[in-house]
Design a protein around this motif. Sequence first.
Motif, short mmCIF file in Angstrom:
data_model
loop_
_atom_site.label_atom_id
_atom_site.label_comp_id
_atom_site.label_asym_id
_atom_site.label_seq_id
_atom_site.Cartn_x
_atom_site.Cartn_y
_atom_site.Cartn_z
N THR A 110 1.19 -6.52 -2.44
CA THR A 110 0.56 -5.24 -2.78
C THR A 110 -0.61 -4.91 -1.93
OG1 THR A 110 -0.54 -6.51 -4.79
CG2 THR A 110 1.60 -4.93 -5.09
N SER A 111 -1.58 -6.32 -1.66
CA SER A 111 -2.58 -5.88 -1.05
C SER A 111 -2.23 -5.49 0.50
CB SER A 111 -3.45 -7.45 -0.96
OG SER A 111 -2.68 -8.24 0.13
N TYR A 112 -1.07 -5.90 1.04
CA TYR A 112 -0.82 -5.33 2.30
C TYR A 112 -0.35 -3.85 2.10
CZ TYR A 112 2.83 -4.34 6.09
OH TYR A 112 3.22 -3.76 6.99
N LEU A 113 -0.08 -3.39 1.13
CA LEU A 113 0.33 -1.84 0.82
C LEU A 113 -0.97 -1.24 1.01
CD1 LEU A 113 2.88 -1.69 -1.44
CD2 LEU A 113 3.16 -1.16 0.78
N LEU A 114 -1.97 -1.83 0.33
CA LEU A 114 -3.32 -1.15 0.09
C LEU A 114 -4.27 -1.28 1.29
CD1 LEU A 114 -4.32 -2.39 -3.56
CD2 LEU A 114 -3.92 -0.05 -2.75
N ILE A 115 -4.13 -2.33 1.96
CA ILE A 115 -4.97 -2.72 3.35
C ILE A 115 -4.37 -1.43 4.32
CG2 ILE A 115 -5.59 -4.16 5.22
CD1 ILE A 115 -5.57 -6.39 3.03
N GLY A 116 -3.14 -1.49 4.31
CA GLY A 116 -2.53 -0.89 5.32
C GLY A 116 -2.27 0.78 5.01
N PHE A 117 -3.27 1.14 3.89
CA PHE A 117 -3.00 2.68 3.39
C PHE A 117 -2.83 3.69 4.35
CE2 PHE A 117 -3.40 6.11 0.71
CZ PHE A 117 -2.28 6.11 -0.32
N ASN A 118 -3.81 3.52 5.19
CA ASN A 118 -4.08 4.45 6.13
C ASN A 118 -3.11 4.36 7.43
OD1 ASN A 118 -6.11 5.72 4.87
ND2 ASN A 118 -7.63 4.48 5.66
N HIS A 119 -1.75 4.39 7.16
CA HIS A 119 -0.93 3.86 7.99
C HIS A 119 -0.41 4.59 9.15
CE1 HIS A 119 1.92 6.52 6.20
NE2 HIS A 119 1.76 6.03 4.92
N ASP A 120 -1.33 5.92 9.24
CA ASP A 120 -0.97 6.78 10.38
C ASP A 120 -1.81 6.07 11.59
OD1 ASP A 120 -3.12 7.24 8.85
OD2 ASP A 120 -3.05 9.49 8.99
N GLN A 121 -2.76 5.14 11.26
CA GLN A 121 -3.57 4.44 12.31
C GLN A 121 -3.36 3.20 12.50
OE1 GLN A 121 -7.27 4.61 10.32
NE2 GLN A 121 -7.47 6.69 9.84
N GLN A 122 -3.25 2.79 13.97
CA GLN A 122 -2.59 1.79 14.35
C GLN A 122 -3.45 0.50 13.90
OE1 GLN A 122 -2.56 1.10 18.47
NE2 GLN A 122 -1.19 -0.60 18.32
N ILE A 123 -4.67 0.41 14.06
CA ILE A 123 -5.75 -0.55 13.71
C ILE A 123 -5.35 -0.97 12.31
CG2 ILE A 123 -7.61 1.22 13.09
CD1 ILE A 123 -8.02 -2.09 14.99
N SER A 124 -5.00 0.11 11.28
CA SER A 124 -4.98 -0.15 9.73
C SER A 124 -3.74 -0.97 9.69
CB SER A 124 -4.80 1.26 9.34
OG SER A 124 -5.19 0.88 7.98
N ARG A 125 -2.77 -0.61 10.47
CA ARG A 125 -1.57 -1.46 10.41
C ARG A 125 -1.41 -2.74 10.85
NH1 ARG A 125 0.84 3.56 12.66
NH2 ARG A 125 0.98 2.38 14.75
N SER A 203 -10.40 -2.01 7.55
CA SER A 203 -9.76 -0.71 7.98
C SER A 203 -9.24 0.00 6.66
CB SER A 203 -8.82 -0.73 8.90
OG SER A 203 -8.04 -2.07 8.48
N ALA A 204 -9.35 -0.93 5.42
CA ALA A 204 -8.67 -0.12 4.15
C ALA A 204 -9.70 0.99 3.81
CB ALA A 204 -8.51 -1.26 3.27
N PRO A 205 -9.11 1.91 2.85
CA PRO A 205 -10.33 2.86 2.21
C PRO A 205 -11.15 1.96 1.21
CG PRO A 205 -7.59 3.49 2.01
CD PRO A 205 -7.78 2.23 2.69
N ALA A 206 -12.51 2.78 1.07
CA ALA A 206 -13.22 1.97 0.36
C ALA A 206 -12.85 1.40 -0.94
CB ALA A 206 -14.44 2.81 0.17
N PRO A 207 -12.20 2.05 -1.64
CA PRO A 207 -11.69 1.34 -3.07
C PRO A 207 -11.20 0.24 -3.16
CG PRO A 207 -11.32 4.01 -3.31
CD PRO A 207 -11.62 3.38 -1.54
N VAL A 208 -10.21 0.18 -2.00
CA VAL A 208 -9.50 -0.89 -1.77
C VAL A 208 -10.44 -2.21 -1.43
CG1 VAL A 208 -7.83 -2.23 -0.36
CG2 VAL A 208 -7.40 0.26 -1.13
#
Lengths: 735, 133
Positions: A110-125, A203-208
């Motif tokens: 689940t942390s993978y899903l959260l950290i990569g939440f902005n999955h349109d950005q390569q760095i996030s993925r 690179s995750a959103p701030a709440p994460v």
Amino acid sequence: MVISVFVHLLLLLSLSSLYDPHGVRWQWQWVPSLGVSFSIQLDGLSMLFSWLICGIGFLVQLYAYHYMKGKPSSALFHIYLTLFMMAMLGLVLAGNILILFIFWELTTITSYLLIGFNHDQQISRKNALQAILVTGAGGLALLAGLIMLGGMAGSYELDHIIKNIHLIKTSNLFLPTLILILAGAFTKSAQIPFHFWLPGAMSAPAPVSAYLHSATMVKAGVYLLARLSPVFCHSDLWFWSLVLVGGTTAVWTGLLALKQTDLKLMLAYSTNVALGKLMFLLAFGSRFAIAAAMMFIIAHALYKAAFFMVIGTVDKAAGTRDYRHLAGLGGILKMSFIAAGLSALSKAGIPPLPGFLSKEYMYKAALGVSYLPTAILVLINAVMAGLAFIIVIKPFLVKPDENSVPLKSVEKYTFLWLPPLCLGFLGLFTTLFGLDWLNATLIGPASIAVNPGLETEPLKLWQGINLPLILGGVSLLLGLVVYRYHDAISGFIDQITRRLPSGNDCFEKVMQMISRLASWQTGIFQHGRLSDYMLLLFSILGVHLLWYAAALPVPRTMDFHGVSLHEVILAVFLLAAVITLLLSASRLMGIFSLGTAGFITTLFLMFYNAPDVAKTQLLVETLTVIFLVMVVRRLPGFADTATHSAVRRAVNAGVSLSIGVGVFWTLTSITSGTMDTKLTDYFAANSVIAAHGRNIVNVILVDFRAMDTLGEISVVVMAALGASTLLKKRKRRNG
Amino acid sequence: MRSVIFRTTAHIVIGIMLLFSLYLLLRGHNEPGGGFIGALIAVIAFALMILAESAEYVRQRIHFSPGLIAVSGVGISLFSGLFALFLNRPFLSGIWWKTSLPMGTPLLFDVGVYLAVFGAVLSILLRIVEDLE
């Protein structure tokens, strides 16, 4: 969103109502045949973490409501956060180490899903992948460690393991188990050399970040070690590895934190520092150290979550998190400023905030050991204090100049400032008014869970003027020095660290090596030459057959009595067919003779009263011939077989001979002895009674061994799907 | 050019073979036969049809895609095993209705085997023939 917020509150309330400082357990059967039961354990340590998980989770969900407002996937975000919260709660409540592991992995996923939440950005993925690879690899090590631990103790139940420490201590698996479990905890809690994934995960959103990297995900490793501390704390390896790894992590990442310009990265590295410090404290295991660790877990969760949320708000207001371009935030983000101020005071360790309290006891614990750890702690705390000042004073209090960016007012959104403010005041009030409650319900019982033999001492805010207080003052002053000369220090650190390889680079190198190894071995084993695949397969089979046949007893005598004439004739025909097959130069002839050999085998099966097998053999032979004819008549060079080289033909002959000899030897050896007919008798006796069928073969297929058949037909269907795809692909390539 | 005699007789033989394959499927529990053997006979029947007519003709005649038939076969077998779970018995235990007809979940299971094998082998056969034409 509303539901997920209430889930937190509801869980918190129900857990609190069930809680008993002496610990409560519930147990349900889960996989009784493996001795795994679904057990839940709620003691001081679990409750302390549950409070943080649910309480901070609640505030983070509120914060995320306004932070993610207007984004199309905000509902999904709340769902992911809630799922993560459940996984984390399961982890700290698990009373069975296998259950604990399952939840551990769920937090990773689940942390993978959260950290990569902005999955349109390569760095996030990329960073999400890095986090899941590092923590996932650690998870595998942990699984091995936990299984060995359970094996040594004879049970996977936590209470049982802790009761049977003497069994574990004397086992020779003790050392490997400890190393594997430490590897799992160090990867999860981002200790050196795995520290790099935590700043990457920013690179995750701030709440994460506010949730995962303050109170929950990264503390899982600390929780695990605290939980298993009674088992391992007497070993030297435990002490030294925690001291060295924790101490190195805290000092090194503290230095790295000082050179960052992005406030969020600075916070991330300071989380590394905090985790290192916790490991350091766990190593000592004395009553002061444990109490300080527990208090520090609470303090750090409160101030770090608030900090991450404030930085998220700053990012919203200014569009940047680089402190060189931030100034004058205090005038616009008034509420956030108060929250950040309270957090910074706690982080710096100024009374009466929780950070002060934990620092006080930290020094007490270290002074009880020797001066070296005390000095290290003073250094770490000075860095922490310096970071706190940098994060608050520079962006919030300094007057804007030409470098700073224009600011937007974003505090009209209540939840962008209320949750961090709540956390700030919560810290203040807990230490001022709730310390007795905290001692009695959380810290005391939690300390006992970490070290059962411990006498707990209630934490006191004011203990008079003593050495720890003076050391606290010293580290505060050093922190001010760090703040004052920050530019010079960060430049100096930059000079040093630039030459060293970063953890990130090493990770990249390892990943490249793995993928190079993979493509190398794929090239060797998957070359795409069918005849070589077949040769490999059959030569392995041949070697195995000969290997096992050699171990079998020598068949006594060949008994040719009772062999009838038609059998001899059939055998002669079979031989003739095979020899024709070997000598024929045309493909069609080859197919025909192969078919003939198959049909004669069918006849043999008929003679020996195996009608089902014979029928199947007959039909398979027919189909084989149909398939071959359909393929062969379209192939080019239809009349002539392509010949292998003489060497290759000899190798093929050798492999065929070894298989033939192996099968012959095995069969004669087995049939010359007495056969074990237990299974046959059972099936014959029960076929009609239990399964209502007279055809034993079919009854075995669809009833006694239906599970096998289910597996087989699944394989058949998979093979068909695979063949279809391969053929389709070929067609496309040709067309 | 296929001979008219072969095409005409093939259709008759195919009908008989398909009937026989169903017969083998149904009697399999007590006499030699069963889902696997029945399915192979059905495939051979359709192979005959491919030779007599064409792969396209066979595809039209069976209407459903062979892959789908195969997957639904596995689904049926899996489903037949679920009955036992409702009666609190291990997965795939045979459940029988002996009172009216000699029927039970093993027969359903065998039907699943029949469809899975039939669909899988036929799909490969059709694909190969189409690929080469």
